[in-house]
Design a protein around this motif. Structure first.
Motif, PDB file in Angstrom:
ATOM      1  N   LEU A  40       0.826  -1.201   0.000  1.00  0.00           N
ATOM      2  CA  LEU A  40       0.000   0.000   0.000  1.00  0.00           C
ATOM      3  C   LEU A  40       0.861   1.253   0.000  1.00  0.00           C
ATOM      4  O   LEU A  40       1.934   1.269   0.619  1.00  0.00           O
ATOM      5  N   ALA A  41       0.366   2.283  -0.640  1.00  0.00           N
ATOM      6  CA  ALA A  41       1.007   3.592  -0.518  1.00  0.00           C
ATOM      7  C   ALA A  41       0.770   4.082   0.910  1.00  0.00           C
ATOM      8  O   ALA A  41      -0.243   3.755   1.526  1.00  0.00           O
ATOM      9  N   ALA A  42       1.698   4.831   1.417  1.00  0.00           N
ATOM     10  CA  ALA A  42       1.591   5.345   2.788  1.00  0.00           C
ATOM     11  C   ALA A  42       0.657   6.552   2.815  1.00  0.00           C
ATOM     12  O   ALA A  42       1.072   7.697   2.991  1.00  0.00           O
ATOM     13  N   LEU A  43      -0.623   6.271   2.626  1.00  0.00           N
ATOM     14  CA  LEU A  43      -1.662   7.301   2.612  1.00  0.00           C
ATOM     15  C   LEU A  43      -2.731   6.939   3.630  1.00  0.00           C
ATOM     16  O   LEU A  43      -2.985   5.753   3.870  1.00  0.00           O
ATOM     17  N   ASP A  44      -3.391   7.936   4.192  1.00  0.00           N
ATOM     18  CA  ASP A  44      -4.424   7.675   5.195  1.00  0.00           C
ATOM     19  C   ASP A  44      -5.505   6.727   4.682  1.00  0.00           C
ATOM     20  O   ASP A  44      -5.977   5.861   5.412  1.00  0.00           O
ATOM     21  N   GLU A  45      -5.881   6.857   3.415  1.00  0.00           N
ATOM     22  CA  GLU A  45      -6.946   5.999   2.870  1.00  0.00           C
ATOM     23  C   GLU A  45      -6.509   4.541   2.729  1.00  0.00           C
ATOM     24  O   GLU A  45      -7.338   3.650   2.565  1.00  0.00           O
ATOM     25  N   SER A  46      -5.227   4.270   2.817  1.00  0.00           N
ATOM     26  CA  SER A  46      -4.734   2.896   2.741  1.00  0.00           C
ATOM     27  C   SER A  46      -5.090   2.084   3.986  1.00  0.00           C
ATOM     28  O   SER A  46      -5.122   0.857   3.936  1.00  0.00           O
ATOM     29  N   VAL A  47      -5.371   2.753   5.090  1.00  0.00           N
ATOM     30  CA  VAL A  47      -5.712   2.042   6.327  1.00  0.00           C
ATOM     31  C   VAL A  47      -6.982   1.222   6.134  1.00  0.00           C
ATOM     32  O   VAL A  47      -7.033   0.049   6.520  1.00  0.00           O
ATOM     33  N   ALA A  48      -7.991   1.793   5.526  1.00  0.00           N
ATOM     34  CA  ALA A  48      -9.245   1.065   5.290  1.00  0.00           C
ATOM     35  C   ALA A  48      -9.015  -0.114   4.349  1.00  0.00           C
ATOM     36  O   ALA A  48      -9.578  -1.196   4.544  1.00  0.00           O
ATOM     37  N   GLU A  49      -8.181   0.075   3.339  1.00  0.00           N
ATOM     38  CA  GLU A  49      -7.881  -1.020   2.417  1.00  0.00           C
ATOM     39  C   GLU A  49      -7.151  -2.158   3.139  1.00  0.00           C
ATOM     40  O   GLU A  49      -7.447  -3.335   2.922  1.00  0.00           O
ATOM     41  N   ALA A  50      -6.227  -1.814   4.013  1.00  0.00           N
ATOM     42  CA  ALA A  50      -5.504  -2.829   4.792  1.00  0.00           C
ATOM     43  C   ALA A  50      -6.466  -3.585   5.705  1.00  0.00           C
ATOM     44  O   ALA A  50      -6.378  -4.803   5.843  1.00  0.00           O
ATOM     45  N   ARG A  51      -7.385  -2.869   6.322  1.00  0.00           N
ATOM     46  CA  ARG A  51      -8.366  -3.490   7.218  1.00  0.00           C
ATOM     47  C   ARG A  51      -9.246  -4.473   6.442  1.00  0.00           C
ATOM     48  O   ARG A  51      -9.487  -5.594   6.880  1.00  0.00           O
ATOM     49  N   ARG A  52      -9.726  -4.057   5.258  1.00  0.00           N
ATOM     50  CA  ARG A  52     -10.548  -4.953   4.419  1.00  0.00           C
ATOM     51  C   ARG A  52      -9.757  -6.190   4.000  1.00  0.00           C
ATOM     52  O   ARG A  52     -10.271  -7.305   4.024  1.00  0.00           O
ATOM     53  N   PHE A  53      -8.511  -5.976   3.589  1.00  0.00           N
ATOM     54  CA  PHE A  53      -7.643  -7.076   3.173  1.00  0.00           C
ATOM     55  C   PHE A  53      -7.482  -8.093   4.304  1.00  0.00           C
ATOM     56  O   PHE A  53      -7.626  -9.301   4.100  1.00  0.00           O
ATOM     57  N   ALA A  54      -7.211  -7.616   5.509  1.00  0.00           N
ATOM     58  CA  ALA A  54      -7.040  -8.511   6.663  1.00  0.00           C
ATOM     59  C   ALA A  54      -8.338  -9.247   6.982  1.00  0.00           C
ATOM     60  O   ALA A  54      -8.332 -10.463   7.200  1.00  0.00           O
ATOM     61  N   ARG A  55      -9.435  -8.526   6.995  1.00  0.00           N
ATOM     62  CA  ARG A  55     -10.740  -9.140   7.293  1.00  0.00           C
ATOM     63  C   ARG A  55     -11.078 -10.215   6.261  1.00  0.00           C
ATOM     64  O   ARG A  55     -11.477 -11.331   6.607  1.00  0.00           O
ATOM     65  N   ASP A  56     -10.908  -9.882   4.997  1.00  0.00           N
ATOM     66  CA  ASP A  56     -11.233 -10.833   3.935  1.00  0.00           C
ATOM     67  C   ASP A  56     -10.322 -12.063   3.983  1.00  0.00           C
ATOM     68  O   ASP A  56     -10.764 -13.175   3.719  1.00  0.00           O
ATOM     69  N   THR A  57      -9.064 -11.863   4.325  1.00  0.00           N
ATOM     70  CA  THR A  57      -8.115 -12.978   4.384  1.00  0.00           C
ATOM     71  C   THR A  57      -8.483 -13.954   5.491  1.00  0.00           C
ATOM     72  O   THR A  57      -8.569 -15.162   5.251  1.00  0.00           O
ATOM     73  N   VAL A  58      -8.709 -13.465   6.703  1.00  0.00           N
ATOM     74  CA  VAL A  58      -9.014 -14.394   7.798  1.00  0.00           C
ATOM     75  C   VAL A  58     -10.395 -15.012   7.622  1.00  0.00           C
ATOM     76  O   VAL A  58     -10.613 -16.160   8.018  1.00  0.00           O
ATOM     77  N   ALA A  59     -11.320 -14.303   6.991  1.00  0.00           N
ATOM     78  CA  ALA A  59     -12.628 -14.893   6.703  1.00  0.00           C
ATOM     79  C   ALA A  59     -12.486 -15.998   5.652  1.00  0.00           C
ATOM     80  O   ALA A  59     -13.094 -17.065   5.774  1.00  0.00           O
ATOM     81  N   LEU A  60     -11.676 -15.750   4.635  1.00  0.00           N
ATOM     82  CA  LEU A  60     -11.426 -16.744   3.590  1.00  0.00           C
ATOM     83  C   LEU A  60     -10.868 -18.027   4.184  1.00  0.00           C
ATOM     84  O   LEU A  60     -11.235 -19.122   3.785  1.00  0.00           O
ATOM     85  N   TRP A  61      -9.996 -17.887   5.149  1.00  0.00           N
ATOM     86  CA  TRP A  61      -9.365 -19.045   5.758  1.00  0.00           C
ATOM     87  C   TRP A  61     -10.231 -19.676   6.846  1.00  0.00           C
ATOM     88  O   TRP A  61      -9.802 -20.600   7.521  1.00  0.00           O
ATOM     89  N   ALA A  62     -11.458 -19.187   7.013  1.00  0.00           N
ATOM     90  CA  ALA A  62     -12.437 -19.760   7.941  1.00  0.00           C
ATOM     91  C   ALA A  62     -11.889 -19.882   9.354  1.00  0.00           C
ATOM     92  O   ALA A  62     -12.052 -20.908  10.010  1.00  0.00           O
ATOM     93  N   LEU A  63     -11.279 -18.826   9.832  1.00  0.00           N
ATOM     94  CA  LEU A  63     -10.731 -18.839  11.184  1.00  0.00           C
ATOM     95  C   LEU A  63     -11.806 -18.477  12.199  1.00  0.00           C
ATOM     96  O   LEU A  63     -12.888 -18.012  11.856  1.00  0.00           O
ATOM     97  N   ASP A  64     -11.490 -18.681  13.451  1.00  0.00           N
ATOM     98  CA  ASP A  64     -12.389 -18.402  14.559  1.00  0.00           C
ATOM     99  C   ASP A  64     -12.952 -16.990  14.470  1.00  0.00           C
ATOM    100  O   ASP A  64     -12.241 -16.046  14.111  1.00  0.00           O
ATOM    101  N   ALA A  65     -14.215 -16.828  14.839  1.00  0.00           N
ATOM    102  CA  ALA A  65     -14.902 -15.537  14.723  1.00  0.00           C
ATOM    103  C   ALA A  65     -14.194 -14.421  15.485  1.00  0.00           C
ATOM    104  O   ALA A  65     -14.146 -13.278  15.021  1.00  0.00           O
TER     105      ALA A  65
END
Length: 179
Positions: A40-65
């Protein structure tokens, strides 16, 4: 990254060591590890993209809620710290977000090219910021800072999970990832 890893949007980390055990002339695979990365570029709007990426990744891997809720928060705090404490009017850099699963350990890493180590602050009831590392500490099992070869750092957070079988890890490779 091979074609299967690319199609699945993950990277199997590690390679077989020289002299790895063989079965019927073929190398035995070590325990699978799943890894996804986002630059990600070091921009404030990248924080939301990082959060979505992390959420989608752990959901994809079917980890504990609870992990599905905690990981995006921790990633958000780590990326925010990286951007806030390393930027200036003429500073241009990227942040690497890595999420990796190996059996019973989930690891998240946020890397940037700056060597300054994050330091938790004492809470100030009047401050509107400064609690990020306290949240990181509260929502993961452990976190550390390690230097990177380029002189920067990677802040890593870890969660211990119930053991995940090889079959469960491998099945995540065949779930399509929406872009």
């Amino acid at each position: 990254m091979n074609a299967l890893e690319h199609a699945a949007g993950v990277r199997l980390a590690g390679s077989l060591p020289t002299g790895a055990p063989t079965v019927g002339g073929r190398s035995e695979l070590r325990s699978p590890r799943l890894r996804r990365e986002l630059v990600l570029a070091a921009l404030d709007e990248s924080v939301a993209e990082a959060r979505r990426f992390a959420r989608d990744t752990v959901a994809l891997w079917a980890l504990d809620a609870s992990v599905v809720q905690d990981v995006p928060l921790v990633v958000s705090e780590l990326v925010t710290n990286s951007i806030r404490h390393n930027s200036g009017p003429s500073v241009d850099f990227s942040v690497l977000v890595r999420v990796e699963l190996a059996r019973e350990v989930l690891a998240v890493g946020v890397s940037d090219p700056h060597p300054g180590r994050p330091v938790p602050r004492a809470p100030d009831s009047e401050a509107t910021h400064g609690r990020g590392l306290l949240l990181v500490d509260a929502f993961c099992d452990e976190w550390i800072v390690v230097p990177t070869p380029d002189g920067g750092k990677q802040v890593c957070a870890f969660w211990t999970l119930p053991a995940v079988s090889d079959a469960a890890l491998c099945s995540a490779l065949f779930v399509p990832i929406a872009d």
